[in-house]
Design a protein around this motif. Structure first.
Motif, PDB file in Angstrom:
ATOM      1  N   SER A  44     -16.492   1.731  17.532  1.00 46.01           N
ATOM      2  CA  SER A  44     -15.301   1.617  18.374  1.00 46.01           C
ATOM      3  C   SER A  44     -15.473   2.252  19.745  1.00 46.01           C
ATOM      4  O   SER A  44     -14.897   1.786  20.732  1.00 46.01           O
ATOM      5  CB  SER A  44     -14.085   2.245  17.671  1.00 46.01           C
ATOM      6  N   THR A  45     -16.267   3.332  19.830  1.00 47.65           N
ATOM      7  CA  THR A  45     -16.409   4.053  21.104  1.00 47.65           C
ATOM      8  C   THR A  45     -17.805   3.979  21.700  1.00 47.65           C
ATOM      9  O   THR A  45     -17.990   4.263  22.880  1.00 47.65           O
ATOM     10  CB  THR A  45     -16.035   5.525  20.919  1.00 47.65           C
ATOM     11  N   GLY A  46     -18.799   3.649  20.877  1.00 44.51           N
ATOM     12  CA  GLY A  46     -20.175   3.642  21.353  1.00 44.51           C
ATOM     13  C   GLY A  46     -20.797   5.020  21.415  1.00 44.51           C
ATOM     14  O   GLY A  46     -21.945   5.175  21.851  1.00 44.51           O
ATOM     15  N   ALA A  47     -20.037   6.065  20.966  1.00 45.19           N
ATOM     16  CA  ALA A  47     -20.546   7.435  21.022  1.00 45.19           C
ATOM     17  C   ALA A  47     -21.636   7.643  19.974  1.00 45.19           C
ATOM     18  O   ALA A  47     -21.649   7.007  18.916  1.00 45.19           O
ATOM     19  CB  ALA A  47     -19.411   8.421  20.801  1.00 45.19           C
ATOM     20  N   VAL A  48     -22.550   8.548  20.295  1.00 43.27           N
ATOM     21  CA  VAL A  48     -23.665   8.879  19.401  1.00 43.27           C
ATOM     22  C   VAL A  48     -23.442  10.277  18.850  1.00 43.27           C
ATOM     23  O   VAL A  48     -23.153  11.218  19.599  1.00 43.27           O
ATOM     24  CB  VAL A  48     -25.013   8.815  20.150  1.00 43.27           C
ATOM     25  N   LEU A  49     -23.548  10.429  17.536  1.00 44.83           N
ATOM     26  CA  LEU A  49     -23.290  11.707  16.868  1.00 44.83           C
ATOM     27  C   LEU A  49     -24.574  12.528  16.800  1.00 44.83           C
ATOM     28  O   LEU A  49     -25.624  12.029  16.394  1.00 44.83           O
ATOM     29  CB  LEU A  49     -22.748  11.459  15.464  1.00 44.83           C
ATOM     30  N   LEU A  50     -24.467  13.821  17.193  1.00 48.24           N
ATOM     31  CA  LEU A  50     -25.585  14.743  17.117  1.00 48.24           C
ATOM     32  C   LEU A  50     -25.193  15.928  16.245  1.00 48.24           C
ATOM     33  O   LEU A  50     -24.007  16.257  16.105  1.00 48.24           O
ATOM     34  CB  LEU A  50     -25.986  15.259  18.510  1.00 48.24           C
ATOM     35  N   ARG A  51     -26.214  16.581  15.675  1.00 42.48           N
ATOM     36  CA  ARG A  51     -25.958  17.761  14.841  1.00 42.48           C
ATOM     37  C   ARG A  51     -26.803  18.929  15.334  1.00 42.48           C
ATOM     38  O   ARG A  51     -27.997  18.783  15.568  1.00 42.48           O
ATOM     39  CB  ARG A  51     -26.314  17.475  13.383  1.00 42.48           C
ATOM     40  N   ALA A  52     -26.136  20.079  15.506  1.00 38.17           N
ATOM     41  CA  ALA A  52     -26.831  21.303  15.883  1.00 38.17           C
ATOM     42  C   ALA A  52     -26.727  22.299  14.734  1.00 38.17           C
ATOM     43  O   ALA A  52     -25.697  22.375  14.054  1.00 38.17           O
ATOM     44  CB  ALA A  52     -26.242  21.896  17.151  1.00 38.17           C
ATOM     45  N   SER A  53     -27.789  23.055  14.536  1.00 40.59           N
ATOM     46  CA  SER A  53     -27.863  24.001  13.423  1.00 40.59           C
ATOM     47  C   SER A  53     -27.800  25.425  13.962  1.00 40.59           C
ATOM     48  O   SER A  53     -28.483  25.757  14.940  1.00 40.59           O
ATOM     49  CB  SER A  53     -29.164  23.770  12.645  1.00 40.59           C
ATOM     50  N   PHE A  54     -26.982  26.289  13.305  1.00 42.24           N
ATOM     51  CA  PHE A  54     -26.800  27.669  13.756  1.00 42.24           C
ATOM     52  C   PHE A  54     -26.833  28.619  12.572  1.00 42.24           C
ATOM     53  O   PHE A  54     -26.307  28.311  11.503  1.00 42.24           O
ATOM     54  CB  PHE A  54     -25.448  27.857  14.453  1.00 42.24           C
TER      55      PHE A  54
END
Length: 376
Positions: free
Chosen positions: A266-276
């Motif tokens: 729907s938005t074209g956004a790309v999901l990223l994941r950061a680890s902490f």
């Protein structure tokens, strides 16, 4: 005494003086307003862009019963820190103890039956050796012994299962973590088929922060870091910082370790994941926060946000030309940090602009300037 005629003359003179004074024009005075200004230059600038992040624990385990029954004891309080193997709840054990006792009796019976069948087989073997019984009788005795042995194994398996079920009546923590609120309490029936878990346990000392980038920004990152694949981009992206929604910074830096293989339809956004690492557990499963992603831009003009007027989708600054404010439209990068805009077009090096409170300036205003070079 004054004569009426004399008084009239005096009043006439006063009236003429008032009219004469009112007709004089006041010459406009030019006042130069003092504003901080700066002379823009191209330089390297690290753009610290923030993105809303959704926090998840590294591990979140649902605690569910393996066997059904009445919950008779809660061994922990809601929100408590628990260790792996620590008892959490106890289900009514009475029916499961009875099942163990019944299984033990079955094992004893089966063992006795096997012993009888073994003795019978041994007798048949002796008689067969003396040719007092035929081979059929011998084979039937062997089958009886084998059947009794199988029944013993079955009874032993039933006993093991009954003991396992009894052990399952004590529900223990599968991991080290923090227990959430309870969905079931003492006296209530629990069952493996129930949709809700009794509770959940979250491992919060290591967390994941999920955030989205626009398709354009994601593509720009590939260009900025000279990458041809997601894995290469992950290896080149700098450490990121995590903030709470009230702007408290997590001291430990994180790293982007995963990028979604597909974009949001729907938005074209790309999901990223950061680890902490999250030793203080200031963040918990389900929290929200902000990821700050630094990106270094080379040879750009960066100006304070207070120098920019944003009207709908347009951006303006006031250049100072011959001591007066002149409105100038500029183009900026679509994503800015909390301090500066990076200018793509509209300004040249050594242009002098109003550096702060640009919204208070009007076109053509005389400016008393104090020019300095840009210091983003």
């Amino acid at each position: 005494m004054f004569s009426l005629k004399g008084n009239s003359n005096i009043m006439l003179v006063i009236l003429m003086l008032v009219l004469a004074t009112g007709c004089k024009e006041t010459a406009p005075s030019t006042v130069n307003e003092t504003y901080k200004t700066l002379s823009v230059e191209k330089q390297d600038y690290t753009l610290n862009r923030r993105f809303t992040a959704r926090i998840e624990s590294q591990q979140k385990v649902e605690v569910r019963p393996v066997v059904g029954g009445t919950l008779v004891k809660e061994c922990v309080k809601e929100g408590a820190q628990v260790k792996k193997g620590q008892p959490l709840f106890i289900i009514d054990q009475a029916p499961y103890i009875a099942a163990v006792d019944a299984a033990k009796a079955q094992v004893a019976t089966a063992r006795a039956t096997l012993a009888t069948a073994q003795l019978n087989l041994e007798g048949k073997e002796k008689l067969y050796a003396q040719q007092m019984v035929g081979e059929f009788d011998l084979r039937r005795a062997r089958h009886a012994r084998d059947e009794a042995a199988a029944q013993l194994e079955s009874a032993q398996a039933e006993l093991a299962s009954a003991r396992t079920n009894l052990n399952y009546t004590t529900i223990c923590s599968p991991v080290d973590g923090k227990i959430s609120l309870l969905e079931f309490f003492e006296g209530e029936l629990v069952d493996p088929s129930v949709e809700l878990p009794i509770t959940t346990i979250a491992v919060n000392n290591h967390i994941y922060a999920y955030f989205s980038l626009s398709e354009k920004l994601y593509t720009d990152l590939f260009e900025e870091y000279g990458c041809s694949s997601s894995s290469e981009l992950i290896s080149k992206l700098p450490p990121v910082t995590l903030y709470t929604t009230w702007d408290e910074q997590l001291p430990q830096k994180g790293h982007i370790d995963a990028i979604s293989g597909s974009a949001d339809t729907s938005t074209g956004a790309v999901l990223l994941r950061a680890s902490f690492n999250n030793p203080s557990e200031v963040f918990r499963h389900g929290s929200n926060g902000y990821i700050e992603l630094p990106t270094t831009k080379h040879g750009v003009i960066a100006i304070p946000q207070d120098a920019v007027i944003h009207i709908q989708d347009k951006y303006f600054v006031y250049r100072v030309i011959e001591g007066k404010a002149v409105s100038t439209e500029i183009t900026v990068l679509p994503s800015a940090d909390n301090l500066h805009y990076v200018v793509i077009s509209g300004l040249n090096e050594r242009d002098v602009i109003i550096a702060e409170n640009a919204g208070m300036v009007s076109e053509g205003m005389a400016i008393a300037q104090e020019t300095k070079k840009t210091e983003p």
